[in-house]
Design an enzyme around this catalytic site. Structure first.
Site, mmCIF file in Angstrom:
data_model
loop_
_atom_site.group_PDB
_atom_site.id
_atom_site.type_symbol
_atom_site.label_atom_id
_atom_site.label_comp_id
_atom_site.label_asym_id
_atom_site.label_seq_id
_atom_site.Cartn_x
_atom_site.Cartn_y
_atom_site.Cartn_z
ATOM 1 N N ARG A 22 0.835 -1.213 0.000
ATOM 2 C CA ARG A 22 0.000 0.000 0.000
ATOM 3 C C ARG A 22 0.868 1.260 0.000
ATOM 4 N NH1 ARG A 22 -2.225 1.837 4.477
ATOM 5 N NH2 ARG A 22 -2.547 -0.257 5.294
ATOM 6 N N LYS A 61 -8.209 2.856 -19.448
ATOM 7 C CA LYS A 61 -8.506 3.124 -20.860
ATOM 8 C C LYS A 61 -7.224 2.981 -21.692
ATOM 9 C CE LYS A 61 -12.435 3.922 -18.956
ATOM 10 N NZ LYS A 61 -12.829 5.237 -18.469
#
Ligand SMILES: *Cc1c(COP(=O)(O)O)cnc(C)c1O
Length: 399
Positions: A65, A215
């Site tokens: 993390r 994307k």
């Protein structure tokens, strides 16, 4: 023969070289392709001051993390591509937007945001931030002065996205950035539609760029990821929010993203060319009433798009003659282009926004937002332009 000092790769500036080599030297392994570090934690070498490691921002060898070796590689490439001091990879585009906005505003602050932001960003502004005492004013981005007019003494942030849904409008980044700078307001641009291959907002005075790497950056419709890039000091603050919000990019996803980035310039060149050809075909088609694509001379902001962008990307929207039913039927008849949300992968995807959003928005809201019943959104993939055009021709003629 002695090895040459490794200065060979230090002086490239072109995007094709950046995506290939900017992360070289960030990994001690000798493999040409990077390994997948499928790990959440790391061995602590003897003699390590663990307290210092735990306290080091974005340490790539402490806990995933906090940081990860493949994230570092992705972030180095993205920062170079955007011309930023630093970048931070996260688990999705909305994670990147949320962590960024939550870093920059506090209770009592105000945001000026443009119309047509990604639906997740709109939800953040409309449904989440008001509960924390942050208000937003939405302005029509086609007039840069609208940002100035909406400013209040407590305005901290301008949010933009260009080009953006649904009509591929363009925001004048230079002018909006200048208005913000004069008042010490931060500027954020979602650069997902353009990619850094076609547009680099930081060059126009913008402070922070975010991407849905789901994307074009990933490029293969096989991962969810997000990235934010900007000054090192800002990225360090966003990282602290990210530690709490927890949108950690998985190690394998970051490996896939790194792999996708290697071909980003090649893919975008193809997409830019194909989209231009498809947009021109659609504009000339009798069953199409309007085409929205910044690369067309008929786009009302074509000159501005040319000033900001070196290519116009792969998202095209258009309206078919005959309304909702014809749009729906044309999509159903397509055989090469796939009916699915999203864009930026290898395959061309098409969606009917009025169908997608009728549960979320009223017809009135949709019309106000530019989503007419006959509007179709097409995201160009890597197929040959002639095949896409033939597919669209047969679908439009049969519908
Ligand atoms: C998809 C998208 C997002 C959201 O990204 P996710 O990766 O789906 O969370 C944000 N902005 C734009 C412009 C997008 O197209």
């Amino acid at each position: 023969m002695s090895r040459q000092p490794s200065t060979r790769r230090s002086s490239f500036d072109e995007i094709e070289s950046i995506v290939t080599h900017a992360d070289a030297g960030l990994d001690p392994a000798h493999s040409i392709a990077p390994p997948v570090y499928q790990t959440s934690t790391y061995r602590i070498p003897e003699g390590t001051d663990l307290g210092a490691v735990a306290d080091t921002p974005r340490h790539p060898g402490f806990y995933t993390r906090h940081g990860h070796p493949t994230h570092s590689r992705v972030e180095t490439i993205l920062a170079r591509l955007e011309g930023a001091q630093a970048a931070l990879a996260m688990s999705s585009g909305v994670a990147a937007v949320t962590a960024t906005v939550m870093t920059l505003v506090s209770a009592g602050d105000h945001i000026v945001a443009q119309q047509g932001l990604y639906i997740g960003s709109q939800n953040l502004l409309r449904n989440v931030l008001p509960r924390f005492g942050v208000e937003a004013t939405i302005v029509d981005q086609r007039d840069a002065e609208a940002f100035r007019a909406a400013m209040r003494p407590n305005t901290r942030l301008f949010m933009m996205e260009t080009p953006c849904n649904p009509l591929l409008t363009i925001t004048d980044l230079d002018r909006v950035a200048a208005i913000a700078r004069a008042r010490g307001i931060q500027t954020l641009v979602d650069n997902t539609f353009a990619t850094p291959v076609n547009q680099r907002p930081l060059r126009h005075g913008i402070d922070i760029v975010v991407h849905s790497a789901t994307k074009y950056l990933g490029g293969h419709s096989d991962l969810s990821a997000g990235v934010v890039a900007g000054r090192a000091e800002l990225i360090a603050r966003i990282w602290k929010s990210h530690l709490v919000l927890g949108g950690v990019l998985g190690p394998f996803e970051s490996w896939l993203l790194l792999r996708g980035l290697r071909t980003l310039p090649l893919r975008m060149r193809h997409v830019n060319q194909t989209a231009q050809a498809v947009a021109e075909f659609l504009a000339a088609h009798p069953r199409v009433t309007t085409v929205y694509y910044p690369g067309l001379k008929s786009h009302p902001q074509h000159e501005l798009a040319r000033r900001l962008m070196s290519g116009f990307g792969g998202v095209i929207t258009f309206e078919v003659r005959g309304g909702y039913t014809v749009a729906h039927e044309a999509i159903r008849r397509l055989q090469v282009i796939t009916h699915a949300v999203s864009f930026g992968g290898t395959e061309s995807l098409i969606v009917h926004p009025a169908e997608m959003w009728h549960g979320v928005f009223t017809d009135e809201q949709l019309r106000e937002g530019g989503v007419s019943p006959s509007l179709v959104r097409l995201g160009i993939g890597l197929e040959n332009a002639a095949d896409l055009i033939a597919d669209l021709a047969q679908a439009l003629e049969g519908a």
